[in-house]
Scaffold this active site. Structure first.
Site, PDB file in Angstrom:
ATOM      1  N   SER A   1     -40.321  45.407  15.800  1.00  8.71           N
ATOM      2  CA  SER A   1     -40.841  46.766  15.924  1.00  8.71           C
ATOM      3  C   SER A   1     -42.318  46.748  16.341  1.00  8.71           C
ATOM      4  CB  SER A   1     -40.605  47.519  14.605  1.00  8.71           C
ATOM      5  OG  SER A   1     -40.747  48.896  14.757  1.00  8.71           O
TER       6      SER A   1
ATOM      7  N   HIS B   1     -31.921  49.253  14.276  1.00  9.82           N
ATOM      8  CA  HIS B   1     -33.289  48.787  14.521  1.00  9.82           C
ATOM      9  C   HIS B   1     -33.417  47.373  13.983  1.00  9.82           C
ATOM     10  CE1 HIS B   1     -37.435  49.401  15.566  1.00  9.82           C
ATOM     11  NE2 HIS B   1     -37.880  49.280  14.321  1.00  9.82           N
TER      12      HIS B   1
ATOM     13  N   ASP C   1     -31.085  51.646  19.963  1.00  9.88           N
ATOM     14  CA  ASP C   1     -32.054  51.587  18.870  1.00  9.88           C
ATOM     15  C   ASP C   1     -32.740  52.944  18.788  1.00  9.88           C
ATOM     16  OD1 ASP C   1     -34.536  51.239  17.429  1.00  9.88           O
ATOM     17  OD2 ASP C   1     -34.390  49.091  17.755  1.00  9.88           O
TER      18      ASP C   1
END
Length: 504
Positions: free
Chosen positions: A211, A455, A426
């Site tokens: 991320s 994710h 995602d």
């Protein structure tokens, strides 16, 4: 700890679970003190985990000036014969990272071969967690405004919110921690990582980031290309990092990911939420509109949309079942249950959101005009009707000072050491952002795309193809010669390791 945080604040916190003029030369190893490893504080302490701190320059343009402290944790290899070096890690956010080495080992079940090969190290980014944390003195209500913007129900919602987030920015600028504000950036966090490398006595380090941690890793590999040995970045931000386009990408991410949930629900007509994916999608809009007009026990349409967005992070049967149950509960007009366990202390949430604002708002130039956000919201409401009017909404970054240095430009200059890993669907960092990062890295990178939602792919999505390829690269440097795709696996093979909020 109190159990009185608003549901919006709880969900927003759950969702966290996002170089001109400055030298990038390596720190002087002789001048970098060794790390004194010791027991970790409460909340981080776990079997086999050590913690330490380092003093680093607040402003790398003035390396002998004021210092700031960064905190780090380590799960050291217990196999000297197999150990090959250090694996720096970051779970995203920007958020607390010190618990990540233990979570990789205990929750995500990192292969023992990787744990043998590396000392797994995490660093709280400056201004976050235990690394000289900052505060904007946010109220509990303001804490819900500091991460994922709320859905703008009407055109006037953006202007109303602008006044609220302007106050948040003004509080950050007026706080005692404001001196650190221009320097708490991803570029400086990457420079901090190289100080950590030198303090550990390593000539090179490897890296695993998810991320927001993908951008941190890409910046590190750009500033220190000959120090970044094997770099894996998973669930990627675009090459520009967390800027306005990354926030707007939430709208596309939900549109990409929601069909997986809709198909799952449609296969279970007994849930009463729709017998076809189209009916499930229509149910989403029906519930959101009803809650906009008449909230149920404090849950309005904005919270409903946010709850759905957060649940799509996980992309598993367990997450789908929980989300469907919440939909049914709200449709019946009943209150949602509080999350299990104690809610986070408001002061901890303040520190988390404040530290994130420092980094995200300070990394790039955000549009200053409220009208820009009004236009973005109306455009994205049409392009991405499920969540676009949230992603396009205004944030405190609109009222932030311009960065003191130009953002680091991610390029293809450097050795071929980067492996980009990305789920095709995602909600938070959609494939379009990963493609942006992949293009910027050019020949430096190869890319693995995985036919699944959620994710996080490596270890998180439980896809054997992706796991095996990433593990092979970390252990032997065996990176795919070209971009590859991993096929979907059956839901029975998937677990739900992100229930605990490991990946941000």
């Amino acid at each position: 700890m109190r159990r009185t945080l608003s549901l919006t604040a709880v969900l927003t916190t759950a969702a966290s679970l996002l170089v001109a003029g400055v030298s990038s030369a390596e720190p002087d190893a002789a001048a970098t003190p060794a790390i004194a490893w010791a027991d970790c504080p409460e909340g981080v302490a776990a079997e086999g985990v050590e913690c330490g701190t380092l003093q680093v320059p607040l402003d790398y343009r003035d390396p002998h000036g004021r210092k700031t402290e960064i905190a780090l944790s380590r799960v050291a290899s217990k196999n000297p014969a197999q150990r090959r070096g250090v694996l720096l890690t970051n779970p995203g956010g920007p958020s607390v990272a010190l618990t990540f080495p233990a979570q990789l080992r205990d929750v995500l079940k990192m292969p023992q071969s990787v744990l043998d090969a590396y000392d797994v190290v995490a660093v709280d980014p400056r201004g976050v967690g235990s690394s000289s944390p900052v505060s904007c003195d946010l109220t509990e209500e303001q804490q819900a405004d500091g991460s994922i913007p709320p859905y703008a129900v009407t055109p006037g919602s953006v202007r109303e919110r602008a006044a609220e987030v302007k106050r948040i920015a003004e509080q950050c600028l007026a706080s005692p921690d404001a001196e650190a504000l221009p320097h708490n950036t991803t570029a400086n966090a990457a420079r901090d990582l190289d100080v950590v490398r030198a303090a550990l006595g390593e000539r090179k380090v490897s890296y695993l980031g998810y991320s927001y941690g993908t951008y941190l890793g890409a910046v590190y590999a750009t500033l220190f290309p000959n120090r970044a040995e094997r770099v894996v970045i998973d669930s990627n931000l675009g090459a520009q990092g967390w800027d306005i386009e990354a926030t707007r990408a939430y709208g596309q991410g939900v549109e990409d990911t929601f069909p997986d949930f809709a198909k799952w629900v449609a296969a279970r007509p007994e849930l009463g939420l729709g017998a076809t994916p189209e009916q499930v999608r229509a149910k989403y809009f029906e519930l959101a509109g009803r809650l906009d007009r008449e909230p149920v026990h404090g849950v309005d349409g904005g919270i409903f949309r946010l709850l759905t967005f957060v649940s799509l992070y996980r992309g598993t049967d367990a997450a789908n079942q929980a989300l469907a149950t919440n939909w049914r509960t709200l449709a019946a007009g009943d209150p949602l249950p509080l999350p299990p366990g104690e809610l986070p202390d408001p002061s901890e949430v303040d520190a988390l959101i404040s530290g994130r604002l420092h980094i995200v708002c300070g990394d790039s130039r955000w549009p200053k005009s409220v009208k820009t956000y009004e236009r973005n919201v109306e455009t994205d409401r049409k392009r991405f009707p499920m969540f676009g009017a949230a992603g396009g909404n205004i944030t405190p970054c609109a009222f932030w000072p311009d960065p003191v240095e130009q953002p680091v430009k991610i390029t293809d200059k450097g050795p071929r050491t980067v492996l980009v890993v990305q789920n095709e669907r995602d909600p938070a960092t959609p494939l379009a952002l990963a493609n942006s990062m992949r293009r910027a890295l050019g020949d430096r990178a190869a890319m693995i795309t995985v036919d699944q939602g959620g994710h996080g792919a490596y270890l998180v999505g439980q896809n054997a193809c992706a796991n095996d390829k990433v593990t092979a690269y970390l252990l032997g440097g065996e990176r795919p010669a070209r971009d590859v795709k991993c096929a979907a696996e059956t839901p029975a093979q998937q677990q739900d390791p992100v229930e605990t909020g490991v990946i941000g």
